[in-house]
Every structure is written in C-alpha cells, then in structure tokens.
Design a protein around this motif. Structure first.
Motif, PDB file in Angstrom:
ATOM      1  N   LYS A 327      37.322  27.466  31.242  1.00  0.00           N
ATOM      2  CA  LYS A 327      37.024  28.667  30.469  1.00  0.00           C
ATOM      3  C   LYS A 327      35.822  29.406  31.038  1.00  0.00           C
ATOM      4  O   LYS A 327      35.853  30.631  31.220  1.00  0.00           O
ATOM      5  N   GLU A 328      34.749  28.664  31.350  1.00  0.00           N
ATOM      6  CA  GLU A 328      33.542  29.329  31.839  1.00  0.00           C
ATOM      7  C   GLU A 328      33.749  29.917  33.226  1.00  0.00           C
ATOM      8  O   GLU A 328      33.346  31.054  33.498  1.00  0.00           O
ATOM      9  N   VAL A 329      34.374  29.153  34.115  1.00  0.00           N
ATOM     10  CA  VAL A 329      34.642  29.671  35.454  1.00  0.00           C
ATOM     11  C   VAL A 329      35.580  30.872  35.380  1.00  0.00           C
ATOM     12  O   VAL A 329      35.346  31.902  36.013  1.00  0.00           O
ATOM     13  N   GLY A 330      36.651  30.748  34.594  1.00  0.00           N
ATOM     14  CA  GLY A 330      37.618  31.832  34.509  1.00  0.00           C
ATOM     15  C   GLY A 330      37.016  33.120  33.995  1.00  0.00           C
ATOM     16  O   GLY A 330      37.234  34.202  34.564  1.00  0.00           O
ATOM     17  N   GLN A 331      36.229  33.026  32.931  1.00  0.00           N
ATOM     18  CA  GLN A 331      35.613  34.229  32.376  1.00  0.00           C
ATOM     19  C   GLN A 331      34.578  34.817  33.324  1.00  0.00           C
ATOM     20  O   GLN A 331      34.538  36.039  33.539  1.00  0.00           O
ATOM     21  N   SER A 332      33.741  33.963  33.913  1.00  0.00           N
ATOM     22  CA  SER A 332      32.677  34.449  34.797  1.00  0.00           C
ATOM     23  C   SER A 332      33.247  35.089  36.058  1.00  0.00           C
ATOM     24  O   SER A 332      32.805  36.173  36.474  1.00  0.00           O
ATOM     25  N   MET A 333      34.222  34.442  36.660  1.00  0.00           N
ATOM     26  CA  MET A 333      34.818  34.999  37.881  1.00  0.00           C
ATOM     27  C   MET A 333      35.532  36.310  37.597  1.00  0.00           C
ATOM     28  O   MET A 333      35.480  37.258  38.396  1.00  0.00           O
ATOM     29  N   SER A 334      36.197  36.392  36.450  1.00  0.00           N
ATOM     30  CA  SER A 334      36.889  37.633  36.090  1.00  0.00           C
ATOM     31  C   SER A 334      35.898  38.779  35.938  1.00  0.00           C
ATOM     32  O   SER A 334      36.163  39.908  36.374  1.00  0.00           O
ATOM     33  N   GLU A 335      34.739  38.509  35.331  1.00  0.00           N
ATOM     34  CA  GLU A 335      33.716  39.549  35.179  1.00  0.00           C
ATOM     35  C   GLU A 335      33.156  39.973  36.540  1.00  0.00           C
ATOM     36  O   GLU A 335      32.902  41.153  36.780  1.00  0.00           O
ATOM     37  N   LEU A 336      32.964  39.013  37.436  1.00  0.00           N
ATOM     38  CA  LEU A 336      32.460  39.338  38.779  1.00  0.00           C
ATOM     39  C   LEU A 336      33.473  40.175  39.555  1.00  0.00           C
ATOM     40  O   LEU A 336      33.104  41.121  40.267  1.00  0.00           O
ATOM     41  N   ILE A 337      34.736  39.837  39.423  1.00  0.00           N
ATOM     42  CA  ILE A 337      35.790  40.623  40.078  1.00  0.00           C
ATOM     43  C   ILE A 337      35.790  42.054  39.546  1.00  0.00           C
ATOM     44  O   ILE A 337      35.865  43.025  40.323  1.00  0.00           O
ATOM     45  N   TYR A 338      35.695  42.198  38.238  1.00  0.00           N
ATOM     46  CA  TYR A 338      35.705  43.536  37.651  1.00  0.00           C
ATOM     47  C   TYR A 338      34.465  44.324  38.072  1.00  0.00           C
ATOM     48  O   TYR A 338      34.536  45.531  38.320  1.00  0.00           O
ATOM     49  N   ALA A 339      33.306  43.649  38.182  1.00  0.00           N
ATOM     50  CA  ALA A 339      32.094  44.336  38.629  1.00  0.00           C
ATOM     51  C   ALA A 339      32.283  44.904  40.035  1.00  0.00           C
ATOM     52  O   ALA A 339      31.850  46.028  40.329  1.00  0.00           O
ATOM     53  N   TYR A 340      32.928  44.134  40.898  1.00  0.00           N
ATOM     54  CA  TYR A 340      33.193  44.614  42.262  1.00  0.00           C
ATOM     55  C   TYR A 340      34.136  45.814  42.233  1.00  0.00           C
ATOM     56  O   TYR A 340      33.886  46.839  42.888  1.00  0.00           O
ATOM     57  N   ILE A 341      35.202  45.699  41.472  1.00  0.00           N
ATOM     58  CA  ILE A 341      36.183  46.784  41.405  1.00  0.00           C
ATOM     59  C   ILE A 341      35.556  48.053  40.827  1.00  0.00           C
ATOM     60  O   ILE A 341      35.770  49.161  41.349  1.00  0.00           O
ATOM     61  N   GLN A 342      34.749  47.901  39.769  1.00  0.00           N
ATOM     62  CA  GLN A 342      34.064  49.065  39.202  1.00  0.00           C
ATOM     63  C   GLN A 342      33.194  49.756  40.253  1.00  0.00           C
ATOM     64  O   GLN A 342      33.176  50.989  40.368  1.00  0.00           O
ATOM     65  N   GLY A 343      32.431  48.931  40.994  1.00  0.00           N
ATOM     66  CA  GLY A 343      31.556  49.494  42.014  1.00  0.00           C
ATOM     67  C   GLY A 343      32.320  50.242  43.090  1.00  0.00           C
ATOM     68  O   GLY A 343      31.930  51.329  43.515  1.00  0.00           O
ATOM     69  N   ARG A 344      33.437  49.676  43.522  1.00  0.00           N
ATOM     70  CA  ARG A 344      34.215  50.309  44.571  1.00  0.00           C
ATOM     71  C   ARG A 344      34.905  51.582  44.071  1.00  0.00           C
ATOM     72  O   ARG A 344      35.018  52.567  44.799  1.00  0.00           O
TER      73      ARG A 344
END
Length: 351
Positions: A327-344
């Motif tokens: 749960k923690e890895v899944g949620q954290s990684m998903s947020e990091l992925i979205y942060a990258y996509i938002q930035g791009r």
C-alpha cells in the motif's frame, strides 16, 4: 524470449476496482495487446502508441540482484506490481487522461539468475546481463520520442538507462539523483552502488549532481572519485538539518546547472531517500515524501527531462508487513509518477 512479461487487459482487469460513474486510469491507458517477442514488433507497437497520443511509457524492472550484489537486502523486485495496484485505480479526468500512458509491463528477467545462494561475484556477473536487457528495452522508447518512467529494481539500472539515453540521443546525459548515497562507488563489478561511476567511465554520463546526499553514508574514497569526475551535491544535512540552504534554492541551483549543460536530463530517485519508505536501505533519517514530489515536479517542469527512474522500493521490507508495504509503495510511487507527468505537461524549459 518475450521482452516483457504479459501485461494486457487481462492483467489490468485483475487489479482494477471499477466503480459506476467513474473512469479509472486502468480503463483508459494503453497496454500491448500481445506479448512482445521481437524487436521489430516492439518498435511498431511503440510507434502506434505514439500515434494514438501516448507520451509516457511505464516499464517495471522486477529484480533485486543489484542491491544483493552490493551486499544489501533484497526485496526491490516487486515495486511494479505494488504500483500498478494503486495507479490503475486513480481517476482518469481533466488533470490526467490515461490515454497518454502506455504500460509496457515488467521486463522478463527470468533468464537472469537470482538464486539466494549465488556468490557476490556471480550476482555481479548477472547484473551485467541485466544491463543489456535494460538497454534493449529502453533505447527504442527514446528513439520513438517517448518518455520512459521506470519502476522498481535496484539503482544499478541507472547505468542501463543512461546508456540507452546516450545511444538514442547521441549525447551524454546530465543526471540529478535524490539519494543519500552517491552510487559512485569503485568499479569493482556491477551492483547497485556504482551505476553512475560505470556510466561516467563509459561516457554516458556528462554531468552528475546528488541531492540529499548523507554526509556519513558515503566513503571518503567515493567522495574523491565523485569530485574527480566533476560531480557535485547538496547534502541531506545542509538542507534539512543545518538549513544552510532551502530545498527550493538547492533545486534552483541544480536546474541552472542542468540547463547550462544543454544535455538530455535524467531524473533519478532512490526511494530510500524518503523517510521510512520500505526499500533495500530504509532510513528513519529521510526526507518527507512531499519534498520528493516537489523535487520530481520542478526538475521535470524546468529542464529537458527525458525520463524518471524510481529505484529500490521494496514492499516486503515494510516493518508492518507485506500488505502495508504494498500500500505504501503503491501510493507513494503513483504520486511520484503523477508529479513527473504534471511537470512535463506544463514544462517551462525552452532550451
């Protein structure tokens, strides 16, 4: 041998929890209809995905031989599955449409020996084989003009990613790495602690900065080797403890250096930089996840970022057990992925 383990609509359906009146990312993103078995098929599928509006390609690397070859703990082989269980169930809406995403799946590493009784020397030999697998999987993504997002495995995979980016772009790569360790250790055989030193020696790495480097988790020999290359860093202690510089100011400096190189940019993140994140080298003296998100967003938004690499997450290493780790890895990684996509998506870089 197929390049990726199957990740088709069947696999997505098993992870998806649909809800009436909602549209989840797992219902709108793209995946390969059939397992990829040839290089030509892979290139054709990537081009088709790009023609259909895909920009980002998510690739998992299910291995932990790199950390174990570095005399560390295993467990970094399951981050992709944990991430997909969370990411696929986020909303597809005005902020992010799944149509921009292709989930290629997880690399088929079954030909890479990973038995627990392998010697350190044997593990390091297997990491060299893994390097070639990563290079072959990621180079066509760059050549198609798409941006890979790499999940899981040890930080040893930075070498393959940097090499692939250099081969595709025809230039060395400028990398920034949020990590308590520089991973610039001696070239004593491939492992998770020397991906960047090997990339520097091979000519793939043209610039290197470590953000959040822990002052007591890097040897003097490693510091000397990093300095000899021309690498730089902001330490964990200087930003978050002594507060000699703010995180935003440190990122300002890093962005300026990256852009001055006029090279493709690699965004690297070892999740053991994040406080209490289950990883091969979990730490209590880490940084908040929100600061890691800020780092990813700003560098993606303000440089010529070509990819995001999220390494070392290990769900089974969570102190509360595997379920909590997923749960923690899944949620954290998903947020990091979205942060990258938002930035791009809102990228301001004009160089």
């Amino acid at each position: 041998m197929p390049l990726f383990l199957p990740f088709t609509d069947t696999e997505i359906t098993t992870l998806l929890s649909p809800r009436a009146g909602e549209q989840k990312l797992g219902q709108t993103l793209q995946a390969f209809a059939d397992p990829i078995s040839t290089a030509d098929q892979y290139v054709a599928e990537l081009q088709q995905a790009k023609n259909q509006g895909v920009r980002f390609v998510i690739i998992g690397i299910g291995e932990d031989i790199g950390p174990r070859a570095n005399l560390g703990r295993g467990g970094a082989d399951d981050a992709f599955n944990a991430t997909m269980a969370q990411l696929l169930n986020l909303q597809s809406n005005r902020f992010l449409s799944g149509e921009q995403l292709l989930v290629a799946g997880q690399l088929d590493t079954t030909a890479i020996a990973s038995e627990s009784d392998l010697t350190t020397a044997s593990l390091r030999n297997e990491v060299e084989k893994l390097d070639e697998l990563v290079i072959n999987a990621v180079t066509p993504v760059f050549e198609a003009g798409l941006e890979p997002i790499i999940i899981g495995g040890g930080h040893n995979n930075a070498y393959g990613l940097l090499t692939a980016a250099k081969q595709a772009c025809g230039k060395k790569v400028a990398a920034v790495n949020l990590d308590p360790h520089s991973d610039f250790r001696p070239r004593e055989g491939r492992h998770s602690g020397n991906g960047f030193s090997y990339a520097a020696a091979s000519g793939a790495l043209g610039f290197y900065h470590v953000l959040g480097l822990h002052e007591l988790k890097n040897s003097e020999a490693t510091f000397a080797q990093l300095e000899a290359f021309g690498g730089s860093w902001h330490s964990l202690q200087s930003i978050w403890i002594r507060q000699e510089v703010s995180l935003n100011h440190a990122i300002d400096e890093v962005v300026g250096k990256l852009n001055s190189t006029q090279l493709p940019v690699a965004i690297e993140l070892d999740v053991d930089a994040i406080s209490k994140m289950p990883s091969s080298a979990s730490t209590a003296a880490g940084i908040p996840l929100m600061d890691a998100l800020r780092y990813v967003y700003r560098v993606a938004n303000e440089t010529s970022a070509h990819y995001l690499h999220l390494a070392e997450a290990a769900p089974k290493c969570h102190v509360a057990g595997v379920e909590a780790g997923y749960k923690e890895v899944g949620q954290s990684m998903s947020e990091l992925i979205y942060a990258y996509i938002q930035g791009r998506q809102a990228c301001q870089y004009l160089g």
